[in-house]
Design a protein around this motif. Sequence first.
Motif, PDB file in Angstrom:
ATOM      1  N   ALA A  28       7.735  13.332 -28.553  1.00  0.00           N
ATOM      2  CA  ALA A  28       7.853  12.976 -27.135  1.00  0.00           C
ATOM      3  C   ALA A  28       6.601  12.230 -26.716  1.00  0.00           C
ATOM      4  CB  ALA A  28       8.030  14.230 -26.299  1.00  0.00           C
ATOM      5  N   THR A  29       6.765  11.276 -25.817  1.00  0.00           N
ATOM      6  CA  THR A  29       5.633  10.465 -25.380  1.00  0.00           C
ATOM      7  C   THR A  29       5.907   9.894 -24.001  1.00  0.00           C
ATOM      8  OG1 THR A  29       4.149   8.658 -26.052  1.00  0.00           O
ATOM      9  CG2 THR A  29       6.499   8.295 -26.377  1.00  0.00           C
ATOM     10  N   SER A  30       4.869   9.383 -23.370  1.00  0.00           N
ATOM     11  CA  SER A  30       5.032   8.674 -22.104  1.00  0.00           C
ATOM     12  C   SER A  30       5.310   7.213 -22.413  1.00  0.00           C
ATOM     13  CB  SER A  30       3.757   8.804 -21.254  1.00  0.00           C
ATOM     14  OG  SER A  30       3.951   8.239 -19.985  1.00  0.00           O
ATOM     15  N   LEU A  31       6.350   6.677 -21.789  1.00  0.00           N
ATOM     16  CA  LEU A  31       6.819   5.333 -22.131  1.00  0.00           C
ATOM     17  C   LEU A  31       6.377   4.301 -21.098  1.00  0.00           C
ATOM     18  CD1 LEU A  31      10.490   6.242 -23.107  1.00  0.00           C
ATOM     19  CD2 LEU A  31       8.556   5.917 -24.661  1.00  0.00           C
ATOM     20  N   GLY A  32       6.196   3.074 -21.548  1.00  0.00           N
ATOM     21  CA  GLY A  32       5.936   1.967 -20.639  1.00  0.00           C
ATOM     22  C   GLY A  32       4.525   1.424 -20.742  1.00  0.00           C
ATOM     23  N   THR A  33       4.382   0.160 -20.391  1.00  0.00           N
ATOM     24  CA  THR A  33       3.091  -0.528 -20.359  1.00  0.00           C
ATOM     25  C   THR A  33       2.777  -0.876 -18.919  1.00  0.00           C
ATOM     26  OG1 THR A  33       3.489  -1.476 -22.540  1.00  0.00           O
ATOM     27  CG2 THR A  33       1.806  -2.536 -21.192  1.00  0.00           C
ATOM     28  N   LEU A  34       1.554  -0.600 -18.496  1.00  0.00           N
ATOM     29  CA  LEU A  34       1.148  -0.812 -17.103  1.00  0.00           C
ATOM     30  C   LEU A  34       0.540  -2.204 -16.934  1.00  0.00           C
ATOM     31  CD1 LEU A  34       0.713   0.351 -14.242  1.00  0.00           C
ATOM     32  CD2 LEU A  34      -1.493   1.229 -15.054  1.00  0.00           C
ATOM     33  N   TYR A  35       1.053  -2.956 -15.973  1.00  0.00           N
ATOM     34  CA  TYR A  35       0.540  -4.271 -15.604  1.00  0.00           C
ATOM     35  C   TYR A  35      -0.096  -4.181 -14.231  1.00  0.00           C
ATOM     36  CZ  TYR A  35       3.330  -6.014 -19.505  1.00  0.00           C
ATOM     37  OH  TYR A  35       3.853  -6.233 -20.742  1.00  0.00           O
ATOM     38  N   GLU A  36      -1.371  -4.469 -14.164  1.00  0.00           N
ATOM     39  CA  GLU A  36      -2.097  -4.379 -12.884  1.00  0.00           C
ATOM     40  C   GLU A  36      -1.946  -5.690 -12.103  1.00  0.00           C
ATOM     41  OE1 GLU A  36      -3.442  -1.806 -11.669  1.00  0.00           O
ATOM     42  OE2 GLU A  36      -3.945  -0.455 -13.337  1.00  0.00           O
ATOM     43  N   PRO A  37      -1.997  -5.622 -10.766  1.00  0.00           N
ATOM     44  CA  PRO A  37      -1.916  -6.844  -9.957  1.00  0.00           C
ATOM     45  C   PRO A  37      -3.067  -7.795 -10.255  1.00  0.00           C
ATOM     46  CG  PRO A  37      -1.615  -4.887  -8.604  1.00  0.00           C
ATOM     47  CD  PRO A  37      -2.037  -4.408  -9.948  1.00  0.00           C
ATOM     48  N   THR A  97       3.518  -9.147  -6.016  1.00  0.00           N
ATOM     49  CA  THR A  97       3.722  -8.060  -5.049  1.00  0.00           C
ATOM     50  C   THR A  97       2.433  -7.315  -4.739  1.00  0.00           C
ATOM     51  OG1 THR A  97       4.226  -6.416  -6.765  1.00  0.00           O
ATOM     52  CG2 THR A  97       6.084  -7.692  -5.870  1.00  0.00           C
ATOM     53  N   GLY A  98       1.449  -7.401  -5.648  1.00  0.00           N
ATOM     54  CA  GLY A  98       0.227  -6.626  -5.477  1.00  0.00           C
ATOM     55  C   GLY A  98       0.402  -5.161  -5.822  1.00  0.00           C
ATOM     56  N   ILE A  99       1.469  -4.825  -6.559  1.00  0.00           N
ATOM     57  CA  ILE A  99       1.786  -3.433  -6.883  1.00  0.00           C
ATOM     58  C   ILE A  99       1.755  -3.247  -8.403  1.00  0.00           C
ATOM     59  CG2 ILE A  99       3.526  -1.598  -6.727  1.00  0.00           C
ATOM     60  CD1 ILE A  99       4.637  -3.087  -4.246  1.00  0.00           C
ATOM     61  N   PRO A 100       1.054  -2.230  -8.920  1.00  0.00           N
ATOM     62  CA  PRO A 100       1.087  -1.962 -10.361  1.00  0.00           C
ATOM     63  C   PRO A 100       2.538  -1.847 -10.849  1.00  0.00           C
ATOM     64  CG  PRO A 100      -0.534  -0.561  -9.293  1.00  0.00           C
ATOM     65  CD  PRO A 100       0.217  -1.249  -8.194  1.00  0.00           C
ATOM     66  N   THR A 101       2.817  -2.471 -11.974  1.00  0.00           N
ATOM     67  CA  THR A 101       4.184  -2.536 -12.484  1.00  0.00           C
ATOM     68  C   THR A 101       4.227  -2.004 -13.922  1.00  0.00           C
ATOM     69  OG1 THR A 101       4.703  -4.429 -11.065  1.00  0.00           O
ATOM     70  CG2 THR A 101       6.110  -4.093 -12.997  1.00  0.00           C
ATOM     71  N   VAL A 102       5.166  -1.111 -14.159  1.00  0.00           N
ATOM     72  CA  VAL A 102       5.349  -0.545 -15.491  1.00  0.00           C
ATOM     73  C   VAL A 102       6.615  -1.155 -16.099  1.00  0.00           C
ATOM     74  CG1 VAL A 102       5.540   1.556 -16.868  1.00  0.00           C
ATOM     75  CG2 VAL A 102       4.302   1.610 -14.686  1.00  0.00           C
ATOM     76  N   ALA A 103       6.494  -1.636 -17.326  1.00  0.00           N
ATOM     77  CA  ALA A 103       7.628  -2.262 -18.019  1.00  0.00           C
ATOM     78  C   ALA A 103       7.532  -1.941 -19.505  1.00  0.00           C
ATOM     79  CB  ALA A 103       7.626  -3.770 -17.767  1.00  0.00           C
ATOM     80  N   ASP A 104       8.386  -2.569 -20.317  1.00  0.00           N
ATOM     81  CA  ASP A 104       8.379  -2.373 -21.773  1.00  0.00           C
ATOM     82  C   ASP A 104       8.527  -0.892 -22.110  1.00  0.00           C
ATOM     83  OD1 ASP A 104       8.234  -3.035 -24.452  1.00  0.00           O
ATOM     84  OD2 ASP A 104       6.050  -2.995 -24.517  1.00  0.00           O
ATOM     85  N   PHE A 105       9.591  -0.278 -21.580  1.00  0.00           N
ATOM     86  CA  PHE A 105       9.779   1.160 -21.734  1.00  0.00           C
ATOM     87  C   PHE A 105      10.299   1.563 -23.117  1.00  0.00           C
ATOM     88  CE2 PHE A 105       9.957   0.680 -17.096  1.00  0.00           C
ATOM     89  CZ  PHE A 105       9.111   1.696 -16.705  1.00  0.00           C
ATOM     90  N   ARG A 106      10.984   0.667 -23.801  1.00  0.00           N
ATOM     91  CA  ARG A 106      11.681   1.079 -25.020  1.00  0.00           C
ATOM     92  C   ARG A 106      10.829   0.963 -26.288  1.00  0.00           C
ATOM     93  NH1 ARG A 106      16.833   1.876 -23.408  1.00  0.00           N
ATOM     94  NH2 ARG A 106      17.524   0.753 -21.554  1.00  0.00           N
ATOM     95  N   GLN A 160       0.811  -1.211   0.000  1.00  0.00           N
ATOM     96  CA  GLN A 160       0.000   0.000   0.000  1.00  0.00           C
ATOM     97  C   GLN A 160       0.854   1.274   0.000  1.00  0.00           C
ATOM     98  OE1 GLN A 160      -0.635  -2.617   2.066  1.00  0.00           O
ATOM     99  NE2 GLN A 160      -2.580  -3.349   1.186  1.00  0.00           N
ATOM    100  N   ASP A 161       2.111   1.148   0.410  1.00  0.00           N
ATOM    101  CA  ASP A 161       2.993   2.319   0.467  1.00  0.00           C
ATOM    102  C   ASP A 161       3.554   2.704  -0.900  1.00  0.00           C
ATOM    103  OD1 ASP A 161       2.864   2.613   3.297  1.00  0.00           O
ATOM    104  OD2 ASP A 161       4.282   0.958   3.520  1.00  0.00           O
ATOM    105  N   ILE A 162       3.474   1.803  -1.875  1.00  0.00           N
ATOM    106  CA  ILE A 162       4.140   2.014  -3.166  1.00  0.00           C
ATOM    107  C   ILE A 162       3.095   2.288  -4.243  1.00  0.00           C
ATOM    108  CG2 ILE A 162       5.751   1.035  -4.836  1.00  0.00           C
ATOM    109  CD1 ILE A 162       6.919   1.383  -2.009  1.00  0.00           C
ATOM    110  N   VAL A 163       3.294   3.377  -4.976  1.00  0.00           N
ATOM    111  CA  VAL A 163       2.372   3.704  -6.074  1.00  0.00           C
ATOM    112  C   VAL A 163       2.553   2.726  -7.230  1.00  0.00           C
ATOM    113  CG1 VAL A 163       1.634   5.459  -7.724  1.00  0.00           C
ATOM    114  CG2 VAL A 163       2.388   6.148  -5.431  1.00  0.00           C
ATOM    115  N   ALA A 164       3.817   2.510  -7.621  1.00  0.00           N
ATOM    116  CA  ALA A 164       4.081   1.622  -8.756  1.00  0.00           C
ATOM    117  C   ALA A 164       5.543   1.210  -8.757  1.00  0.00           C
ATOM    118  CB  ALA A 164       3.727   2.298 -10.079  1.00  0.00           C
ATOM    119  N   ILE A 165       5.813   0.151  -9.491  1.00  0.00           N
ATOM    120  CA  ILE A 165       7.166  -0.350  -9.735  1.00  0.00           C
ATOM    121  C   ILE A 165       7.509  -0.084 -11.195  1.00  0.00           C
ATOM    122  CG2 ILE A 165       8.586  -2.448  -9.914  1.00  0.00           C
ATOM    123  CD1 ILE A 165       6.716  -3.651  -7.722  1.00  0.00           C
ATOM    124  N   GLY A 166       8.725   0.354 -11.447  1.00  0.00           N
ATOM    125  CA  GLY A 166       9.225   0.456 -12.816  1.00  0.00           C
ATOM    126  C   GLY A 166      10.316  -0.573 -13.009  1.00  0.00           C
TER     127      GLY A 166
END
Length: 372
Positions: free
Chosen positions: A363-372, A125-134, A89-95
């Motif tokens: 310019a763009t926002s990078l990454g794909t969001l994976y929900e728990p 982890t139960g924490i939203p994770t952002v990956a695939d940045f490139r 609950q303390d972490i907004v997201a993981i990159g």
Amino acid sequence: MNQKNLYIGIMSGTSLDGVDMALVNFSAQKAQMQAATTYPMPENLRQDLLALHQGTVHLQKLGELQQALGELYADCTLKFLEENQLTKQDIVAIGCHGQTIWHAPSGAYPFTMQIGNPQIIATRTGIPTVADFRNKDMVLGGQGAPLVPAFHHALFFDENYATAVLNIGGISNVSLLSKTNVIGFDTGPGNALLDLWIEKSLGLAFDKNGDWAKTGKILPNLLACALSDPYFQLPAPKSTGREYFNLVWLEKICHLAKTENAQPQDIQATLVEITAQCSAHVLQQWQEASHNPKRLLLCGGGAKNLALVATFKRLLPHWEITTTAPFGIHPDDVEAAAFAWLAYCRIHNYTSNLPSVTGAKQATSLGTLYEP
């Protein structure tokens, strides 16, 4: 501390020496490091990942490594949370950057491939994770690398200095920070060739402090052959990786330079010189375009190689050379922190690539969001 602005960054780089974790707080105007650590890469997994670059791994093995790395990243995250007395609950997201196994930004179908299943991280982890940045940057015509110059600018830009940030991981990448523009690209090999050569010669994973290199002498023919490689002449934007600078490349250069009778420590000493010169040449050119005092901030594992640092000081006598530590972030932690920042940008839909660096169309926002 505003707990709701905490992000975790995960990075395992080209050196394959470990999994770097960074806890970053974004409640202030600038990102603030809260904690960081590195967990060792299991040796069997490291060897399997190295084998991927030889192109002989079955697709079954590739799929298994994708899952095994995801499990490792999840294990490291859970341990990191426990050690820092934090809950999900303390972490907004993981990159999570994942492990690059092939990067091919040129050709008919440019692509990049990172493995380490991010859905495993998010689910365990139960924490939203952002990956695939490139990937998105490459679809927009960019190199997909390097991604850290925007973060370097946010942290280290100083209008009173011409500041360069040089990350020396397996591959070296530089960020050139000025008022009007940010330039960044991969300059060439970092620790990759140094590590490969000492492992081949002495069975050691790396040359601690550059001590072995210090016992050797520079081989002029090898140095000249290496620096004549076409990659160093390419204009930016450009990026590279282990698929290019590897043991096959080194053996080819050694053959061209006729080093059959050379002492192995002399080759190591020359590799230090090659690593330094391919970046120093860029900085020497850039310094002529700026009248501000010059500052070089080193980060990544190569910042601890004293032979390499001494070479930079010899090649760049008019530069103030230090690490990122005096500026609030340990040199080992910069890249992991950058992926926490990239996750923060993705969650808020802020742009996080720099077309001036990667060559992307926008310019763009990078990454794909994976929900728990």
